[in-house]
Design an enzyme around this catalytic site. Structure first.
Site, short mmCIF file in Angstrom:
data_model
loop_
_atom_site.label_atom_id
_atom_site.label_comp_id
_atom_site.label_asym_id
_atom_site.label_seq_id
_atom_site.Cartn_x
_atom_site.Cartn_y
_atom_site.Cartn_z
N ASP A 369 0.92 -1.06 -0.31
CA ASP A 369 -0.22 0.10 0.04
C ASP A 369 1.27 1.50 -0.23
O ASP A 369 1.77 1.08 0.67
CB ASP A 369 -0.90 -0.15 1.33
CG ASP A 369 -2.03 1.10 1.72
OD1 ASP A 369 -2.08 1.72 0.23
OD2 ASP A 369 -2.80 0.58 2.34
N ASP A 480 -6.34 -6.87 -1.94
CA ASP A 480 -7.12 -6.21 -0.54
C ASP A 480 -8.86 -5.55 -0.22
O ASP A 480 -9.34 -5.56 -1.14
CB ASP A 480 -6.03 -5.46 0.02
CG ASP A 480 -5.95 -5.62 1.42
OD1 ASP A 480 -6.39 -6.47 2.14
OD2 ASP A 480 -4.87 -5.16 2.07
N ASN A 482 -10.56 -3.92 2.67
CA ASN A 482 -10.60 -3.29 4.09
C ASN A 482 -11.50 -2.73 4.86
O ASN A 482 -11.14 -2.21 5.99
CB ASN A 482 -8.34 -2.90 4.19
CG ASN A 482 -7.85 -4.01 4.36
OD1 ASN A 482 -7.47 -4.69 4.84
ND2 ASN A 482 -7.17 -3.25 3.17
N CYS A 528 -6.37 -11.20 0.40
CA CYS A 528 -6.12 -10.31 1.20
C CYS A 528 -7.32 -9.65 1.93
O CYS A 528 -8.42 -8.55 0.94
CB CYS A 528 -5.03 -9.57 1.19
SG CYS A 528 -4.28 -9.32 2.79
N ASP A 550 -2.83 -10.99 9.50
CA ASP A 550 -2.20 -9.59 9.87
C ASP A 550 -1.59 -9.52 11.13
O ASP A 550 -0.38 -8.98 11.32
CB ASP A 550 -2.69 -8.15 9.69
CG ASP A 550 -3.38 -7.42 8.37
OD1 ASP A 550 -2.99 -7.77 7.40
OD2 ASP A 550 -3.97 -6.50 8.15
#
Ligand code: GLA
Length: 727
Positions: A369, A480, A482, A528, A550
């Site tokens: 990121d 990802d 999130n 992810c 994580d």
């Protein structure tokens, strides 16, 4: 034959490598499950077909002789809503008259070689000709014209089946599907414990075992993803069953969004299991002629307890779920900069990490990121998939070229489904974020979610990813996701179709990933979601590895890996060594080696000693790759049995080698400690690498390894590798 139809008895027998499933077509067309469990040679179970019909309250359906049959006491293959079966339903279709009564009865069936794909959805597939066979039973509700096909695929090499359904509107009026689960299974007993996996960010897939009793128990997600909180997996195990013994049924949903999985023990002491896409706030308008496909569920049976069940899932997923270039090929040993730099990097810092990685023997550098838009922390930039040249001076292709010139592969992070309110994309297209009218949207991690039901949104994101990947020649993408979904609605769906949003969203995500993999068939995709928040077989169909958590603290992460191993193979588990302080680099490596291994640190911030230690660790990755990825896992000491230590073992399918890892989490273990191994050939002899000592398989499995003099220190770990030798 794996699937047989007995015309005279009107029954089907479905055999897998270790289980049998028998379905009866009753005289009135209802379908029931006469038996599911360990393989049995018999196919005449007429004796088991009869059930009590109570004099009062249990109604018998139209076309049935009084007191001869009621779905309320019968093990049903479909839990129809609104009729005689008063238990939890598995299908609810509201018709044009406004009621949701349905009564699906047998019409016809066919048996096919192989396994059909499910349009738009991930599913297991036939790996080699002849490794599966499929039964499709068509049923129909005469009053509404709704039809339902039940799909059963049996696997000839594994004690596994899949089930799914298709609902078809064969009438001339619209139907509203309110519930469409993947299967309904009634077992004739209730003396089971239920096992499920719960958790949270950094602590995924914790093990929970409890007895089932009268009423409903289960798990679900309403988060718009499968979630950290409950994995779409449950197991039922004999009360006396354990890791090695007893009957165990495992159920896993191949789906990455809202789901539900329930058990219900009824008043007759039988157990209903239902699993499928979540029906809270779900609806689907089905016009005449249209079909609706449910996700698929995987059913595994083992009479070797949880261990046997897990090994069946692992082999099945390695062969019949994971696909593509990277299915068997050794994946590159990677370094990811996230925990090393977080958002604070430029091209020189990244290149320095890559350079060290090459010198150390690693094979791929992954830029996480922070490389795009305005993204110096997590408050902005998502959606602006253009390189940030204030950080990556000279642009991305130049950096990637430098990294590739070192002889490394290059990987890159995206969070394609997200949009920051502080982004150019949001300023230009506020309606591309999911939202509902006249209500402000809740913010999670400072971000909103893009509306993946929309083709224009998917096209835009595909275009950006395509540009970046093709202009750099990136080899790997970390995908990802999130945050959880709130105020879930689309600007393009009419009000009466907003209930379709969640399912349409995940269909959109699957379509986008599929398009990307079609454009870049050699790309290695790592899934992810804040670690392992979307760690499900739906995603594993596309990404052969998923970042498992994580949590990179080896002493607690190991628990996540144990829980994940209940149904997911080591090959899909992304696992990294980080600079987390609680364990030695040796222990971090020993834990991370249980998966697709990598490093996640800034070498400039760790000691010379640590760097030297890492250099010694690399060789084992490829040496043990096949053994760990494709071998049989034996959980020797699990966190749910022992809080102080853990041990696990991989054995290759031919039983010619084994790798054992022991970890002391906390120095409270017994001083005399004998670790008994599993899964070896008792008649064979095995040599321990470190000292050349030879032991029989029988000795290692019965007397064990004497580890009494191994250091008893917090975080100490050790591996033992044995190779079979001629006696
Ligand atoms: C998630 C992932 C991490 C990292 C960050 C970046 O939390 O799980 O590995 O990629 O996002 O923001």
């Amino acid at each position: 034959m794996s699937i047989a139809f007995h015309a005279e008895r009107q029954s089907f027998k479905l055999d897998t490598a270790g289980s049998s499933y028998i379905i009866k077509i009753h005289h009135n067309g209802f379908l029931s499950c006469v038996y599911y469990g360990a393989y049995i040679p018999d196919d005449n179970l007429t004796d088991f077909e009869r059930r009590h019909v109570y004099a009062s309250f249990s109604a018998w359906p139209p076309g049935t002789e009084p007191y001869t049959f009621t779905p309320d006491t019968c093990p049903m293959e479909i839990g129809c809503n609104g009729g005689c079966d008063m238990r939890q339903s598995s299908v609810r279709v509201r018709n044009a008259d406004g009621n949701a009564v349905s009564d699906f009865r047998y019409v016809s069936h066919r048996i096919e070689a192989g396994k059909p794909a499910i349009p738009g959805l991930p599913a297991l597939y036939e790996n080699e000709p002849g490794d599966c066979e499929t039964l499709v039973i068509t049923t129909r509700d005469e009053t509404t014209g709704a039809e339902m096909d039940l799909y059963y695929t049996v696997f000839t090499k594994h004690a596994a089946m899949t089930r799914a359904a298709v609902i078809r509107n064969a009438s001339d009026k619209d139907l509203e599907i309110e519930q469409a689960l993947s299967f309904c299974l009634d077992l004739n007993r209730s003396d089971f414990d239920l096992i499920s996996l719960h958790g949270k960010h950094m602590q995924e897939r914790d093990f929970c075992r409890r007895p089932i009793g009268h009423g409903i128990q289960g798990i679900y997600s309403r988060r718009g993803s499968s979630g950290h909180q409950f994995n779409p997996f449950i197991a039922l195990i004999d009360r006396s069953g354990n890791e090695d013994r007893g009957g165990a049924y495992g159920f896993n949903l191949v789906y990455s969004s809202n789901f539900k999985a329930l058990t219900e023990v009824d008043y007759n002491g039988s157990t209903r299991v239902i699993m499928g896409l979540g029906d809270d706030d779900f609806g689907w308008r089905l016009a005449p002629g249209e079909s609706f496909y449910t996700p698929e569920a995987v059913l595994v049976y083992s009479n070797e307890g949880l261990g046997g069940m897990s090994r069946t899932f692992h082999r099945l997923y390695n062969e019949n779920l994971v696909r593509g270039d990277w299915k068997r090929r050794h994946r590159p040993l990677l370094i990811n900069n996230w925990e090393g730099t977080y958002f604070d990097f430029d091209e020189e810092k990244l290149f320095a990490i890559a350079k060290w990685a090459k010198e150390t023997g690693l094979e791929m550098f992954v830029m996480d990121d922070g490389w795009f838009g305005k993204r110096d922390d997590d408050t902005s930039g998502l959606g602006d998939w253009f390189v940030n040249e204030n950080k990556i001076h000279g642009g991305l292709p130049a950096l990637v070229k430098r990294v590739k010139d070192l002889g490394l592969k290059f990987g890159i992070w995206f969070e394609p489904e997200m949009i920051s309110p502080d982004s150019d994309l949001f300023r230009e297209h506020p309606d591309w974020a999911i939202h509902v009218p006249n209500r402000p949207s809740s913010i999670g991690r400072h971000q909103l979610i893009l509306d993946m039901t929309r083709e224009d949104v998917r096209d835009y994101i595909f275009g950006r990813m395509y540009d970046i990947i093709s202009s750099t020649g990136a080899d790997y993408v970390k995908w990802d996701f999130n945050r959880n979904m709130t105020e879930a609605g689309s600007a393009l769906l009419p009000p009466d179709r907003q209930k379709e949003f969640y399912h349409r969203y995940i269909l959109g995500v699957y379509a986008l990933i599929d398009r990307l993999l079609t454009a870049f068939p050699h790309l290695l995709l790592e899934g992810c979601s804040g670690g392992g928040g979307r760690y499900d077989p739906g995603m594993m169909y596309y990404s052969p590895q998923i970042w498992c958590s994580d949590n990179t603290d080896a002493l607690s992460r190991v628990d996540v890996q144990f829980g994940s191993s209940l149904c997911y193979p080591a090959s899909v588990q992304g696992a990294h060594v980080s600079a987390s302080p609680r364990a030695s680099y040796e222990t971090k490596r020993n834990v991370a080696m249980w998966g697709s291994f990598g490093y996640e640190l800034d070498p400039a911030k760790i000691s010379e000693e640590a760097r030297a230690e890492i250099r010694t660790q690399i060789a084992d990755y490829h040496r043990y790759y096949d053994l760990i990825h494709f071998g049989d896992l034996y959980r020797l000491i699990s966190p749910w049995d022992d809080p102080y230590k853990a041990a696990w073992q991989f054995v290759d399918p031919e039983k010619t080698e084994t790798l054992v890892t022991v970890l002391i989490k906390f120095m409270m273990r017994e001083r005399n400690f004998f670790l008994r191994l599993k899964g070896l050939d008792p008649d064979a002899y095995y040599r321990l690498d470190e000292n050349g000592e030879v032991y029989s398989g029988a000795l290692l499995m019965n007397a064990g390894l004497n580890l009494s003099f191994m250091p008893n220190e917090d975080g100490f770990s050790k591996t033992f590798h044995f190779t079979k030798v001629e006696a």
